[in-house]
Design an enzyme around this catalytic site. Structure first.
Site, short mmCIF file in Angstrom:
data_model
loop_
_atom_site.label_atom_id
_atom_site.label_comp_id
_atom_site.label_asym_id
_atom_site.label_seq_id
_atom_site.Cartn_x
_atom_site.Cartn_y
_atom_site.Cartn_z
CG ASP A 135 -32.69 -23.76 -35.59
OD1 ASP A 135 -33.81 -24.25 -36.31
OD2 ASP A 135 -31.79 -24.54 -35.58
CE LYS A 137 -33.52 -27.36 -35.09
NZ LYS A 137 -32.54 -27.82 -36.53
CG ASN A 140 -32.28 -26.20 -31.05
OD1 ASN A 140 -31.38 -27.23 -30.90
ND2 ASN A 140 -32.50 -25.57 -32.10
CG ASP A 156 -28.35 -24.87 -32.21
OD1 ASP A 156 -27.59 -23.88 -32.45
OD2 ASP A 156 -28.80 -25.67 -33.08
CB THR A 177 -41.32 -18.34 -47.58
OG1 THR A 177 -42.02 -17.35 -46.92
CG2 THR A 177 -39.76 -17.71 -47.54
P1 ADP Z 1 -25.89 -27.46 -33.67
O1 ADP Z 1 -25.95 -26.00 -33.61
O2 ADP Z 1 -24.60 -28.01 -34.49
O3 ADP Z 1 -26.99 -28.31 -34.21
P2 ADP Z 1 -26.47 -27.95 -30.95
O4 ADP Z 1 -25.98 -26.75 -30.04
O5 ADP Z 1 -27.94 -27.84 -31.29
O6 ADP Z 1 -25.68 -27.93 -32.08
O7 ADP Z 1 -26.13 -29.09 -30.08
C1 ADP Z 1 -26.25 -30.39 -30.69
C2 ADP Z 1 -26.57 -31.38 -29.65
O8 ADP Z 1 -25.83 -31.53 -28.59
C3 ADP Z 1 -27.76 -31.06 -29.06
O9 ADP Z 1 -28.99 -31.54 -29.81
C4 ADP Z 1 -28.02 -31.74 -27.71
O10 ADP Z 1 -28.37 -33.20 -27.57
C5 ADP Z 1 -26.32 -31.75 -27.16
N1 ADP Z 1 -26.16 -30.43 -26.67
C6 ADP Z 1 -26.06 -29.00 -26.70
N2 ADP Z 1 -25.82 -28.23 -25.86
C7 ADP Z 1 -25.90 -29.05 -24.84
C8 ADP Z 1 -25.73 -28.55 -23.44
N3 ADP Z 1 -25.47 -27.60 -23.01
N4 ADP Z 1 -25.61 -29.86 -22.45
C9 ADP Z 1 -25.93 -31.14 -22.86
N5 ADP Z 1 -26.03 -31.48 -24.25
C10 ADP Z 1 -25.99 -30.60 -25.10
#
Ligand code: ADP
Length: 351
Positions: A135, A137, A140, A156, A177
């Site tokens: 994933d 992108k 992330n 993520d 795919t």
């Molecule tokens: P999901 O798996 O639900 O898509 P993510 O892990 O990508 O969730 O987190 C969602 C959003 O939260 C990210 O796009 C980022 O903006 C914010 N985020 C995630 N992890 C962190 C972190 N360690 N510190 C600050 N912001 C974070």
């Protein structure tokens, strides 16, 4: 990593400040009660998928370019079991936001190579541990701090997969795919890892010009023509943005965006390519990236959707559970997107 079973609130004060919202829920700020240091807290329902995410993230997290997992708690709220993941707080925001905000100071090819090197070193670490991220992108990839020399880190692990665990026979169905080299031909381990290399190719392309390699007409949602372009690996290096970009950069992009995953560069080959291993010697040519990103601001979410869909279609065929139709889902974010894009399916079958 051991999951604590006492309340997370014993160790951390949980703030109302939302750091980001993802498909699986919110990420909020929290503060260590002893040190007052700030962290990010991701809350997940305790499912098999969430456990896999947390375990693989924790396993991979001791690397300078992977967001560090500090602790995990297993707590129940209203009788619902949850996993609470305390991570380092990435205060520097998303990769492309920072490039977009640079204003007059041009972003250069050497800086782009430094960024791609950081991403590659994270992916090399994962692939050597037999983990495919799947994933990879732009959203992330986060900066630890707002300073210019902040490290960029990958996060993520919601779709990460251990690639050395054999799946029960018969479940590796033919892959229908765009990436038609079936996993059973290539071996699903290599297939899963090859998705990450394709993603690096797309991110590298955007870093060098500000728009993605496979793109519909400005602002249009993904058209049938665009889908067929992705399937056939059709892209170009248009004038004027690409005129001054080095041949070495274009050569690496061609190797990473090779449509057939068995011919695509793997992460070791990528790390050995001169544009990566000599990233400090890449020409300091100014790029159009920042201004193109500003001009195309409106199209960014379309681009994110497109990349998400393509990654989803790459994962189909190596996962046992294949969710193809999400029209019945109650997920609010999906509902919003559906409304916005008038799309029926998130993951579509090959037409
Ligand atoms: P999901 O798996 O639900 O898509 P993510 O892990 O990508 O969730 O987190 C969602 C959003 O939260 C990210 O796009 C980022 O903006 C914010 N985020 C995630 N992890 C962190 C972190 N360690 N510190 C600050 N912001 C974070």
């Amino acid at each position: 990593m051991k999951f604590h079973d006492y309340p997370v609130t014993q160790d951390y004060r949980i703030s109302r400040k939302v750091l980001g919202v993802g498909i699986n829920g919110k990420v909020v700020e929290c503060e260590n009660r002893v040190t007052n240091e700030k962290f990010a807290l991701k809350v997940l329902r305790d499912t098999e998928k969430a456990r896999r995410e947390v375990e693989l993230h924790a396993l991979a997290s001791c690397h300078p370019h992977i967001v560090e997992v500090k602790a995990v708690y297993k707590n129940a709220y209203n009788n619902v079991d949850c996993l609470l993941v305390v991570m380092e707080n990435m205060k520097g925001g998303e990769l492309f936001n920072r490039i977009q905000e640079r204003g007059q100071k041009a972003f250069t090819e050497r800086e782009a190579a430094g960024i791609v090197y950081e991403i590659c070193s994270a992916v090399q670490h994962l692939h050597r541990m037999s983990i495919a991220h799947r994933d990879l992108k732009p959203e992330n990839l986060l900066y630890a701090t707002t300073s210019n020399d902040s490290p960029l880190k990958l996060t993520d692990f919601g779709f990460a997969k251990k690639t050395d665990e054999s799946e029960p026979s018969g479940l590796q169905t033919a892959c229908f795919t765009p990436y038609y080299c079936a996993p059973e031909v290539l071996g699903s381990e290599k297939y899963d890892k090859s998705c990450d290399c394709w993603s690096i190719g797309v991110i590298m392309y955007i870093l060098l010009c500000g728009y993605p390699p496979f793109y519909s007409q400005h602002g249009q949602p993904m058209s049938p023509g665009m889908k067929s372009k992705i399937k056939s690996g059709e892209y170009s290096f248009p004038t004027p943005e690409w005129d001054c970009v080095s041949e070495a950069a274009k050569d690496l992009i061609r190797k990473m965006l090779t449509i057939n995953p068995s011919e695509r560069y793997n992460i070791e080959q990528t790390m050995a390519h001169k544009w990566i291993c000599h990233y400090k010697k890449v020409p300091n040519t100014p790029l159009c990236t920042s201004s193109v990103l500003v001009d195309q601001k409106e199209q960014w979410s379309e681009m994110q959707d497109e990349m998400e869909k393509t990654l989803a279609s790459m994962r189909v065929g190596t996962d046992n559970i294949q969710i193809k139709n999400l029209t019945d889902s109650n997920n609010k974010l999906l509902a919003k997107r559906r409304q916005k894009k008038d799309e029926d399916e998130i993951i579509e079958e090959d037409e």
